[in-house]
Structure formats: C-alpha cells, structure tokens
Design a protein around this motif. Structure first.
Motif, short mmCIF file in Angstrom:
data_model
loop_
_atom_site.label_atom_id
_atom_site.label_comp_id
_atom_site.label_asym_id
_atom_site.label_seq_id
_atom_site.Cartn_x
_atom_site.Cartn_y
_atom_site.Cartn_z
N ALA A 130 -9.82 31.07 20.03
CA ALA A 130 -8.47 31.22 19.49
C ALA A 130 -8.21 32.66 19.11
O ALA A 130 -9.14 33.46 18.95
CB ALA A 130 -8.28 30.31 18.27
N VAL A 146 -2.59 30.81 16.44
CA VAL A 146 -3.16 29.47 16.62
C VAL A 146 -2.46 28.50 15.66
O VAL A 146 -2.18 28.83 14.51
CB VAL A 146 -4.68 29.48 16.39
N GLU A 163 -4.45 22.42 14.36
CA GLU A 163 -5.16 22.14 15.61
C GLU A 163 -6.49 22.89 15.68
O GLU A 163 -7.32 22.60 16.53
CB GLU A 163 -4.28 22.49 16.82
N LEU A 165 -10.09 24.33 22.63
CA LEU A 165 -8.95 25.24 22.79
C LEU A 165 -7.77 24.70 21.99
O LEU A 165 -7.01 23.88 22.48
CB LEU A 165 -8.57 25.35 24.27
N PRO A 166 -7.62 25.15 20.73
CA PRO A 166 -6.46 24.72 19.96
C PRO A 166 -5.20 25.37 20.52
O PRO A 166 -5.26 26.35 21.26
CB PRO A 166 -6.76 25.21 18.55
N GLY A 167 -4.05 24.82 20.14
CA GLY A 167 -2.80 25.31 20.69
C GLY A 167 -2.03 26.23 19.77
O GLY A 167 -2.58 27.15 19.17
N PRO A 211 -2.48 30.48 22.94
CA PRO A 211 -2.93 30.37 24.33
C PRO A 211 -2.18 31.32 25.27
O PRO A 211 -2.72 31.72 26.30
CB PRO A 211 -2.68 28.92 24.70
N ALA A 265 -8.80 20.44 24.68
CA ALA A 265 -7.62 21.31 24.54
C ALA A 265 -6.46 20.46 24.05
O ALA A 265 -6.26 19.35 24.50
CB ALA A 265 -7.28 21.96 25.86
N GLY A 294 -2.86 24.55 24.50
CA GLY A 294 -4.21 25.00 24.83
C GLY A 294 -4.52 25.00 26.32
O GLY A 294 -5.22 25.89 26.80
N SER A 321 -0.75 17.46 27.58
CA SER A 321 -0.50 18.70 26.83
C SER A 321 0.84 18.54 26.14
O SER A 321 1.50 17.50 26.27
CB SER A 321 -0.42 19.89 27.79
N THR A 340 -7.93 16.04 26.31
CA THR A 340 -6.67 16.73 26.03
C THR A 340 -5.74 15.83 25.23
O THR A 340 -5.79 14.61 25.33
CB THR A 340 -5.96 17.16 27.34
#
Length: 187
Positions: A14, A18, A22, A78-80, A85, A110, A114, A131, A159
């Motif tokens: 991240a 971020v 998340e 992979l946080p959003g 991102p 993710a 992400g 997503s 995801t």
C-alpha cells in the motif's frame, strides 16, 4: 479465531491514499490467526490512510518495495481506496512485486480498487474476480471475468468489492492463506 497462520509472513502492499479500514481489518484478522504481517510500500517511512475522502491515520512502513522480495512472504494483500492502487500501478517495482506472488503460486487478496495493480501486472487474464464496480471494465479488458459478489475465490485469489464485504473477505483470506500455495495461481 485459531492460530491457523502461525509462522506465515504476509505482505500488505500500500501507499498514500489507502482506504484505512481495508488495511486495518484484514491486518487484524491475519494477525489474530497467527500471521506476521508487514506493510510494504514504495515509500520508506509512513503512508497516509483515508476514510473515504477524509484523511485517516498514518501507518509505519516495514519494508520498501524496492527491498522486499515475494520469496520472503507467504501471501499478499492489496487494500483499496482509489488513490492507493492508482499510484501503485504506476510503480514498476510494486507491479513486479505483485506479479512475483502469482509466479510463485502464492495466495493473494485484493479488495475494492486493489485489483488495478493486478491488472497492470497482467495476472487477471483467465481469472474470475470481483472489485469495486468501477474497476470491472479494466478487469475485462485485461482478460479477466468480473462478477458482482461479496467475496470471490479463484485458486488462491481472494477478491471483494468494498468495505461492507470485509467480514467475508477477511474470513476467506485466512482460509486461503492457511492452504498455502495454489497450483492454478499463476500469471
């Protein structure tokens, strides 16, 4: 929660922007399951979390992405957030770091935006994932199949769509990371 992830080392990739929840909720869920979690970032000191459009807390970076090696971790999250991102997918080292987890068949999670970094790493082709809805066209254009589900698992790839999905996302992260490598988790 039982310590199903004892001895597992999980990277969170991240940068500034971020979506804080998340980052923090999956972090806590993985720690509670026994994992050692580390924040990896293109930045070397700290990153700025966000609560949607408002600044949140700052988080200390454990390892710069320039020095981090996927070989040293058992999984990746992979946080959003939108900015996070979007910045990561422009960083060649961050993109290479993400791709390496797929090359090594390691589980990846993710949420929200992400998957943008995974799109840039060219690892969604032939995969099914979810997503935040605004990312669906990017996923399809990269050869993936997008579904509107709270959480979706595809051979070690977990995801979710948004913060409302975090309970299911965290549960599946622990499950998939406990399973370890997945032979179909490839770039």
């Amino acid at each position: 929660m039982t310590a199903t992830l004892n001895g597992r080392r999980i990277a969170f990739l991240a940068t500034d922007g971020v979506e804080q929840v998340e980052l923090t909720e999956p972090w806590e869920a993985l720690e509670n399951a026994g994992a050692k979690v580390e924040l990896v970032s293109p930045k070397s000191d700290e990153i700025q979390g966000m609560n949607h459009i408002d600044k949140g807390d700052k988080f200390r970076v454990d390892q710069s992405v320039a020095q981090a090696r996927a070989e040293d971790y058992d999984g990746l999250v992979l946080p959003g957030g939108v900015v996070n991102p979007d910045n990561l997918r422009l960083d060649k080292q961050a993109v290479s770091f993400v791709k390496a987890f797929f090359d090594q068949q390691k589980p990846v999670g993710a949420i929200c935006h992400g998957p943008w970094t995974m799109v840039e790493a060219d690892v969604v082709r032939g995969r099914t994932l979810t997503s935040f809805p605004s990312v669906q066209t990017d996923i399809r254009n990269a050869g993936g199949t997008w579904v509107d589900e709270e959480v979706h698992v595809d051979s070690g790839l977990v995801t979710s769509r948004k913060p409302d999905d975090l309970k299911s996302f965290c549960s599946k992260l622990v499950e998939e990371f406990a399973e370890g490598k997945h032979s179909n988790q490839t770039a």
